[in-house]
Design an enzyme around this catalytic site. Structure first.
Site, PDB file in Angstrom:
ATOM      1  N   HIS A  52      36.340 -42.938  -6.511  1.00  0.00           N
ATOM      2  CA  HIS A  52      35.382 -43.920  -6.007  1.00  0.00           C
ATOM      3  C   HIS A  52      35.117 -43.820  -4.510  1.00  0.00           C
ATOM      4  O   HIS A  52      34.270 -44.524  -3.983  1.00  0.00           O
ATOM      5  CB  HIS A  52      35.850 -45.340  -6.333  1.00  0.00           C
ATOM      6  CG  HIS A  52      36.990 -45.791  -5.456  1.00  0.00           C
ATOM      7  ND1 HIS A  52      38.285 -45.385  -5.673  1.00  0.00           N
ATOM      8  CD2 HIS A  52      37.015 -46.572  -4.351  1.00  0.00           C
ATOM      9  CE1 HIS A  52      39.063 -45.915  -4.742  1.00  0.00           C
ATOM     10  NE2 HIS A  52      38.314 -46.646  -3.923  1.00  0.00           N
TER      11      HIS A  52
HETATM   12  C1  UD1 Z   1      36.438 -51.164  -1.713  1.00  0.00           C
HETATM   13  C2  UD1 Z   1      37.326 -50.862  -0.507  1.00  0.00           C
HETATM   14  C3  UD1 Z   1      38.194 -49.653  -0.813  1.00  0.00           C
HETATM   15  C4  UD1 Z   1      38.953 -49.821  -2.117  1.00  0.00           C
HETATM   16  C5  UD1 Z   1      37.952 -50.136  -3.211  1.00  0.00           C
HETATM   17  C6  UD1 Z   1      38.610 -50.329  -4.551  1.00  0.00           C
HETATM   18  C7  UD1 Z   1      36.391 -51.327   1.734  1.00  0.00           C
HETATM   19  C8  UD1 Z   1      35.838 -50.687   2.942  1.00  0.00           C
HETATM   20  N1  UD1 Z   1      36.531 -50.527   0.670  1.00  0.00           N
HETATM   21  O1  UD1 Z   1      35.563 -50.060  -1.874  1.00  0.00           O
HETATM   22  O2  UD1 Z   1      39.129 -49.487   0.230  1.00  0.00           O
HETATM   23  O3  UD1 Z   1      39.648 -48.638  -2.423  1.00  0.00           O
HETATM   24  O4  UD1 Z   1      37.253 -51.323  -2.845  1.00  0.00           O
HETATM   25  O5  UD1 Z   1      37.651 -50.589  -5.524  1.00  0.00           O
HETATM   26  O6  UD1 Z   1      36.688 -52.485   1.756  1.00  0.00           O
HETATM   27  N2  UD1 Z   1      30.326 -53.154  -6.924  1.00  0.00           N
HETATM   28  C9  UD1 Z   1      30.044 -53.750  -8.133  1.00  0.00           C
HETATM   29  N3  UD1 Z   1      30.829 -54.771  -8.524  1.00  0.00           N
HETATM   30  C10 UD1 Z   1      31.856 -55.246  -7.804  1.00  0.00           C
HETATM   31  C11 UD1 Z   1      32.123 -54.643  -6.557  1.00  0.00           C
HETATM   32  C12 UD1 Z   1      31.358 -53.592  -6.137  1.00  0.00           C
HETATM   33  O7  UD1 Z   1      29.117 -53.355  -8.828  1.00  0.00           O
HETATM   34  O8  UD1 Z   1      32.541 -56.198  -8.243  1.00  0.00           O
HETATM   35  C13 UD1 Z   1      29.500 -51.990  -6.501  1.00  0.00           C
HETATM   36  C14 UD1 Z   1      28.369 -52.374  -5.588  1.00  0.00           C
HETATM   37  O9  UD1 Z   1      27.287 -51.520  -5.895  1.00  0.00           O
HETATM   38  C15 UD1 Z   1      28.885 -52.040  -4.230  1.00  0.00           C
HETATM   39  C16 UD1 Z   1      29.776 -50.846  -4.514  1.00  0.00           C
HETATM   40  O10 UD1 Z   1      30.330 -51.095  -5.799  1.00  0.00           O
HETATM   41  O11 UD1 Z   1      27.880 -51.786  -3.317  1.00  0.00           O
HETATM   42  C17 UD1 Z   1      30.879 -50.674  -3.510  1.00  0.00           C
HETATM   43  O12 UD1 Z   1      31.659 -51.877  -3.382  1.00  0.00           O
HETATM   44  P1  UD1 Z   1      32.412 -52.211  -1.989  1.00  0.00           P
HETATM   45  O13 UD1 Z   1      33.217 -53.444  -2.123  1.00  0.00           O
HETATM   46  O14 UD1 Z   1      31.436 -52.132  -0.876  1.00  0.00           O
HETATM   47  O15 UD1 Z   1      33.358 -51.004  -1.756  1.00  0.00           O
HETATM   48  P2  UD1 Z   1      34.258 -50.167  -2.750  1.00  0.00           P
HETATM   49  O16 UD1 Z   1      33.659 -48.815  -2.841  1.00  0.00           O
HETATM   50  O17 UD1 Z   1      34.541 -50.893  -4.022  1.00  0.00           O
END
Ligand code: UD1
Length: 378
Positions: free
Chosen positions: A204
């Protein structure tokens, strides 16, 4: 004394759970505040259920966004929570945006902050988490570290040793506590995993999944490996979006021994990977969990902030070169992989040591944190 632990994203929940349970056992007033950085049921709610956590005392609904927007929104939403609840100490865990944002708000309000999982460093500024780690550790009052390398990193940065307490790895408290229940769930059979011997994949990190050529290359080598060892790949929402956007879904669907699923809950995922012959991942936590269980792990990154999993555990950092991934995976299939040992204090009792460290800190300082005193004496 009112204590708050701030959580936001999936890897926070299995760290906060043992802390909450340990404070509850000690009869302390401890509540969990959820920023809502992760909001899908499969990324959040299922973890609260699986880990036996109560509903968060407050849910801030911050959601996704750019790093600036997400960090700023956590700060804006948390400030009135701290004003209303007036905590004596705030605990933050891990290295996600919510961790750093909560720390900034608390420190500026002169609320003492304890950082659980302090001192880890990848020395890779392309990782947003590295910025979060350095900022959080620099301004937190109490630095609760998982391993000796973390203590060394903090010492090199000139941190006063009085701020550091090595407590061990709190995520392993959850792992060991829930392993029997997770194993009894028969996850591999329920998911229809082909074969008794299988591997588990998670990917991821933006550096692996946001670039079409890199993701295509990685999926290519996984599809190839799956011919020799069936692979199960629970797909993170970010990765799912990229696979769809880059038109890679048909290629994955056509690989008969590469089984994709949505994100799994804590117990299902633990039940799955604890039975695996090999894990291929870019996660931070999974490097530690495989080390704790003695399962060979290939980390698809150029570096790790968790070097103890390499020096003592079962982890090999392989980067993203398909040849290297292929050859290390074959070596595991042929020879069973690296024998590792479990690092010191990864023993399932870290949360109790966290309670003791927090109590010791509060007894020493009251509500006047060392950082606050340091600031006012400038
Ligand atoms: C975040 C953490 C990362 C951790 C990861 C575990 C930061 C900088 N990154 O990254 O360290 O390893 O979580 O998962 O804090 N999304 C959904 N549903 C959700 C959450 C996210 O669809 O419940 C999608 C959205 O399109 C979003 C993308 O995932 O834009 C990324 O989510 P985000 O929380 O920005 O970062 P992660 O890549 O999950």
């Amino acid at each position: 004394m009112t204590l708050l632990t701030i959580v936001g994203a999936r890897p926070n929940f299995m760290k906060a759970a043992p802390i909450h349970h340990a404070f509850a056992r000690a009869g302390r007033d401890h509540a969990i505040i959820h920023t809502g950085q992760h909001y899908d049921a499969a990324m959040s709610k299922v973890f609260f259920e699986d880990l036996g956590l109560p509903e968060p005392a407050e849910y801030l609904g911050v959601g996704s966004g750019t790093h600036a927007a997400q960090t700023a929104n956590v700060m804006l939403e948390l400030e009135p929570v701290f004003d209303r609840r007036r905590p004596d100490l705030v605990l933050v865990v891990g290295d996600v945006n919510s961790t750093m944002a909560a720390t900034l708000v608390a420190v500026k309000k002169r609320i003492p902050v304890a950082h659980v999982e302090a001192g880890l460093r990848s020395r890779d500024w392309d990782m947003p988490e590295e910025v979060n780690r350095v900022v959080t550790d620099t301004i937190s009052d109490l630095l609760l570290t998982p391993s000796a390398d973390a203590d060394d990193n903090l010492a090199r940065e000139g941190v006063d040793p009085k701020r550091i307490v090595r407590v061990g790895n709190v995520m392993i408290d959850s792992l060991l506590g829930f392993l029997p229940q997770a194993r009894s769930q028969d996850t591999p059979a329920r998911l229809g995993v082909p074969g008794p011997r299988f591997g588990v994949v998670t990917l991821h990190r933006p550096s692996n999944v946001d670039d079409p050529a890199t993701l295509d290359r990685l999926l290519g080598v996984l599809i190839e490996l799956s011919a020799a060892l069936p692979l199960v790949f629970p797909v993170h929402p970010r990765t799912h979006d990229r696979i769809e956007a880059f038109g890679l879904a048909p290629r994955l669907a056509a690989a008969p021994q590469l089984l994709t699923t949505g994100p799994l809950g804590y117990l299902d995922f633990l039940g799955l990977f604890s039975a695996a012959a090999m894990v291929i991942t870019d996660s931070g936590g999974l490097q530690e969990e495989t080390t704790a269980l003695g399962i060979p792990c290939l980390t698809v990154r150029e570096n790790t902030e968790r070097p103890v999993t390499v020096s003592e555990g079962t982890n090999i950092v392989v980067g993203t070169d398909p040849d290297r991934i292929r050859s290390e995976a074959s070596a595991i299939l042929d020879g069973g992989g690296k024998a590792g040992r479990v690092p010191e204090l990864w023993d399932g009792h870290t949360a109790e040591r966290i309670v003791d460290a927090v109590d010791g800190f509060l007894a020493r300082t009251g509500r006047d944190s060392p950082a606050a005193r340091r600031d006012s004496s400038r």
